[in-house]
Design an enzyme around this catalytic site. Structure first.
Site, PDB file in Angstrom:
ATOM      1  N   ARG A   2       0.124   3.715   5.516  1.00 37.31           N
ATOM      2  CA  ARG A   2       0.177   5.149   5.754  1.00 37.31           C
ATOM      3  C   ARG A   2       0.153   5.511   7.248  1.00 37.31           C
ATOM      4  NH1 ARG A   2      -4.231   8.713   5.745  1.00 37.31           N
ATOM      5  NH2 ARG A   2      -3.575  10.847   5.340  1.00 37.31           N
ATOM      6  N   CYS A  62      -4.066   2.707  -4.978  1.00 32.12           N
ATOM      7  CA  CYS A  62      -3.267   2.100  -6.044  1.00 32.12           C
ATOM      8  C   CYS A  62      -4.176   1.608  -7.169  1.00 32.12           C
ATOM      9  CB  CYS A  62      -2.427   0.939  -5.505  1.00 32.12           C
ATOM     10  SG  CYS A  62      -0.974   1.465  -4.561  1.00 32.12           S
ATOM     11  N   CYS A 102      -4.337  -1.471  -2.636  1.00 33.82           N
ATOM     12  CA  CYS A 102      -5.236  -0.598  -1.875  1.00 33.82           C
ATOM     13  C   CYS A 102      -6.122   0.187  -2.854  1.00 33.82           C
ATOM     14  CB  CYS A 102      -4.437   0.361  -0.988  1.00 33.82           C
ATOM     15  SG  CYS A 102      -3.576   1.669  -1.908  1.00 33.82           S
ATOM     16  N   HIS A 121      15.557   9.770   3.856  1.00 36.15           N
ATOM     17  CA  HIS A 121      14.535   9.125   3.016  1.00 36.15           C
ATOM     18  C   HIS A 121      14.960   9.057   1.558  1.00 36.15           C
ATOM     19  CE1 HIS A 121      13.839  13.443   2.721  1.00 36.15           C
ATOM     20  NE2 HIS A 121      13.317  13.209   1.543  1.00 36.15           N
ATOM     21  N   GLU A 122      16.262   9.313   1.283  1.00 37.99           N
ATOM     22  CA  GLU A 122      16.724   9.379  -0.110  1.00 37.99           C
ATOM     23  C   GLU A 122      17.932   8.450  -0.256  1.00 37.99           C
ATOM     24  OE1 GLU A 122      16.605  13.347  -2.634  1.00 37.99           O
ATOM     25  OE2 GLU A 122      18.626  13.085  -1.870  1.00 37.99           O
ATOM     26  N   CYS A 150      14.266  10.684  -3.993  1.00 38.65           N
ATOM     27  CA  CYS A 150      13.401  11.841  -3.693  1.00 38.65           C
ATOM     28  C   CYS A 150      13.507  12.911  -4.781  1.00 38.65           C
ATOM     29  CB  CYS A 150      13.677  12.438  -2.315  1.00 38.65           C
ATOM     30  SG  CYS A 150      12.530  13.799  -1.949  1.00 38.65           S
ATOM     31  N   CYS A 194      -0.382   5.630  -2.137  1.00 41.38           N
ATOM     32  CA  CYS A 194      -0.734   4.317  -1.582  1.00 41.38           C
ATOM     33  C   CYS A 194      -1.075   4.467  -0.103  1.00 41.38           C
ATOM     34  CB  CYS A 194       0.462   3.388  -1.741  1.00 41.38           C
ATOM     35  SG  CYS A 194       0.295   1.779  -0.967  1.00 41.38           S
ATOM     36  N   CYS A 196       1.638  -0.601  -3.119  1.00 40.88           N
ATOM     37  CA  CYS A 196       1.201  -1.969  -2.777  1.00 40.88           C
ATOM     38  C   CYS A 196       0.464  -2.639  -3.928  1.00 40.88           C
ATOM     39  CB  CYS A 196       0.313  -1.954  -1.526  1.00 40.88           C
ATOM     40  SG  CYS A 196      -1.380  -1.368  -1.833  1.00 40.88           S
ATOM     41  N   ARG A 243      22.910  19.131  -3.789  1.00 38.42           N
ATOM     42  CA  ARG A 243      22.684  17.927  -3.002  1.00 38.42           C
ATOM     43  C   ARG A 243      23.978  17.454  -2.357  1.00 38.42           C
ATOM     44  NH1 ARG A 243      18.129  18.067  -2.146  1.00 38.42           N
ATOM     45  NH2 ARG A 243      16.633  16.391  -2.270  1.00 38.42           N
ATOM     46  N   CYS A 265      17.995  15.795   2.468  1.00 40.17           N
ATOM     47  CA  CYS A 265      16.941  16.574   1.824  1.00 40.17           C
ATOM     48  C   CYS A 265      16.262  17.491   2.850  1.00 40.17           C
ATOM     49  CB  CYS A 265      15.957  15.598   1.180  1.00 40.17           C
ATOM     50  SG  CYS A 265      14.519  16.349   0.444  1.00 40.17           S
ATOM     51  N   HIS A 266      15.453  18.417   2.346  1.00 36.59           N
ATOM     52  CA  HIS A 266      14.869  19.439   3.216  1.00 36.59           C
ATOM     53  C   HIS A 266      13.959  18.933   4.324  1.00 36.59           C
ATOM     54  CE1 HIS A 266      16.219  23.373   1.925  1.00 36.59           C
ATOM     55  NE2 HIS A 266      16.445  22.779   0.773  1.00 36.59           N
ATOM     56  N   THR A 267      13.191  17.871   4.047  1.00 38.39           N
ATOM     57  CA  THR A 267      12.303  17.385   5.114  1.00 38.39           C
ATOM     58  C   THR A 267      13.076  16.834   6.290  1.00 38.39           C
ATOM     59  OG1 THR A 267      11.783  15.789   3.428  1.00 38.39           O
ATOM     60  CG2 THR A 267       9.951  16.582   4.714  1.00 38.39           C
TER      61      THR A 267
END
Ligand code: NAD
Ligand code: 022
Ligand code: ZN
Length: 375
Positions: free
Chosen positions: A110, A98, A95, A62-63, A169, A106, A92, A370, A40-42
């Site tokens: 973080r 949430c 928090c 992350h995907e 994602c 969340c 979670c 993708r 993905c782009h990030t």
């Protein structure tokens, strides 16, 4: 244990495939065998060095989708053999964020996630004595990875990993932006700027929500056929019209006795701040909602005349489509399994881990929607 991974050794360098050390899951953590991961782009944004918060060496990605191999002490919601999708936005359920029911952001882990570390402040990845950073709490460019229990969605075990990884994602971001963030209703008109891996999912979300007029905007004419495949009703290439794209779109969406134009909903899926402004201004006076999905470069700013907001337009943004991952991601997997949404045609390339850098090239060249790496 040892695991095979594509390591981002330094900014601007290709990923290097190597064996790295992975420590087992500590309390509240889960060891996952990743079976497939999207690019993905990030990932590219961080690898390029343009992300001021990027850390190296790191294991990006992350995907993903995979299987639980082991669980640490105190883990109750997952067991060995469960099929899971990692969540870069965890849930979670405890928090203040949430509990507020007003946001999906969340805050439980973080701070450490942003530092490339597990919640206890350490990393599970290393090469010898050298620590390797986690990425977005996921690091799916590794065959095995460790995640907090709250950052894993348990999904239907019949679902194919090489398709549902995209739900980690792109799919959730696009569809979620329509359903959770904009809350699009039946009969709505919408404009989608940028018909890549995110914009196409916004289009299929709009179709699902029952939107009537779905206008796609892209500089690349090849995207017309792509948009139509998922429900786009009209296509505009800003390079091929006379004058500015905003009045053009406003004119296209004129309706009612007063003949005021503008879409009920607009979406930026480009990351260009210029496009973000166009999207806001192409939304309807009095009630138009414009959703920023694209991530702009570090330090960039958006602008418009405040009159645009005073006259009733709303400018909003979304992270991970406003989805609460552990609750919403399993539902999206079921929608895919029930044929309510499509994923297969958007996965244009499937690669081996050794060829992961080719996936980045394809993304650069705009040749892929993708690319997915299968372990
Ligand atoms: P992509 O590169 O596949 O697609 C972008 C599309 O925009 C391309 O088709 C390109 O031709 C088009 N485009 C570029 N400039 C344009 C312009 N001026 N006018 C019209 N079209 C234009 O990218 P993608 O994978 O679809 O991702 C889109 C954005 O969404 C990225 O910025 C990505 O980082 C972001 N994103 C955000 C979230 C979130 O949670 N907010 C999640 C995932 C991705
Ligand atoms: C995913 N994104 C872009 C392409 N693929 C993406 C990038 C950033 C975010 C969401 C999706 C994002 C929006 C808001 C935040 N992030 C901040 C969330 C918060 O502070 O609570 C974000 C996220 C994770 C990380 C950085 C920024 C990280 O893990 N490094 C969700
Ligand atoms: Zn992404």
């Amino acid at each position: 244990m040892k695991t095979r991974a594509a390591v981002a050794v330094a900014a601007g360098k290709p990923l290097e495939i190597m064996e790295v050390d992975l420590e087992g899951p500590r309390e509240g953590e889960v060891l996952v065998e990743i079976k497939a991961t999207g690019i993905c782009h990030t990932d590219e944004f961080t690898l390029s060095g343009a992300d001021p918060e990027g850390l190296f060496p790191a294991i990006l990605g992350h995907e993903g989708a995979g299987v639980v191999v082991d669980v640490g002490k105190g883990v109750t919601s997952l067991k060995k053999g469960d099929h899971v999708i990692p969540l870069y936005t965890p849930e979670c359920r405890q928090c203040p964020s949430c509990l507020s029911r007003k946001t999906n952001l969340c805050t439980a882990i973080r701070a450490t996630q942003g530092q490339g570390l597990m919640p206890d402040g350490s990393s599970r990845f290393s090469i010898g004595k050298d620590k390797i950073f986690h990425y977005m709490g996921c690091s799916t460019f590794s065959n095995f990875t460790v995640l907090p229990e709250i950052a894993l969605a348990k999904v239907n075990p019949d679902a194919p990993f090489d398709k549902i990884c995209y739900i980690g994602c792109g799919v959730t971001t696009g569809i979620g932006a329509v359903i959770n963030t904009a809350k699009v209703e039946q009969g709505a008109t919408a404009v989608v700027f940028g018909l890549g891996g995110i914009g196409l999912n916004v289009i299929q979300g709009l179709k699902l929500a029952g939107a009537d007029m779905i206008i796609g905007v892209d500089l690349n004419n090849d995207k017309k056929a792509w948009g139509e495949r998922f429900g786009m009703t009209h296509f505009v290439n800003p390079k091929e019209i006379d004058g500015d794209v905003v009045p053009y779109l406003v004119n296209m969406t004129k309706r009612g006795a007063d003949q005021i134009g503008g879409a009920d909903y607009t979406f930026d899926c480009t990351g260009s701040t210029k496009v973000m402004r166009q999207a806001l201004e192409a939304s309807h006076r009095g009630w138009g909602k414009s959703v920023v999905i694209g991530v702009a470069g570090a330090g960039q700013e958006i602008s418009t005349r405040p009159f645009q907001l005073v006259t009733g337009r709303t400018w909003m943004g979304t992270a991970f489509g406003g989805a609460r991952g552990r609750t919403d991601v399993p539902k999206i997997v079921d929608w895919y399994m029930d044929g309510k949404i499509q994923i297969d045609p958007m996965i244009t390339h499937t690669l081996k881990l050794e060829d992961i850098n080719k996936g980045f090239d394809l993304m650069h060249e705009g040749k892929s929607i993708r690319s997915v790496v299968v372990y």
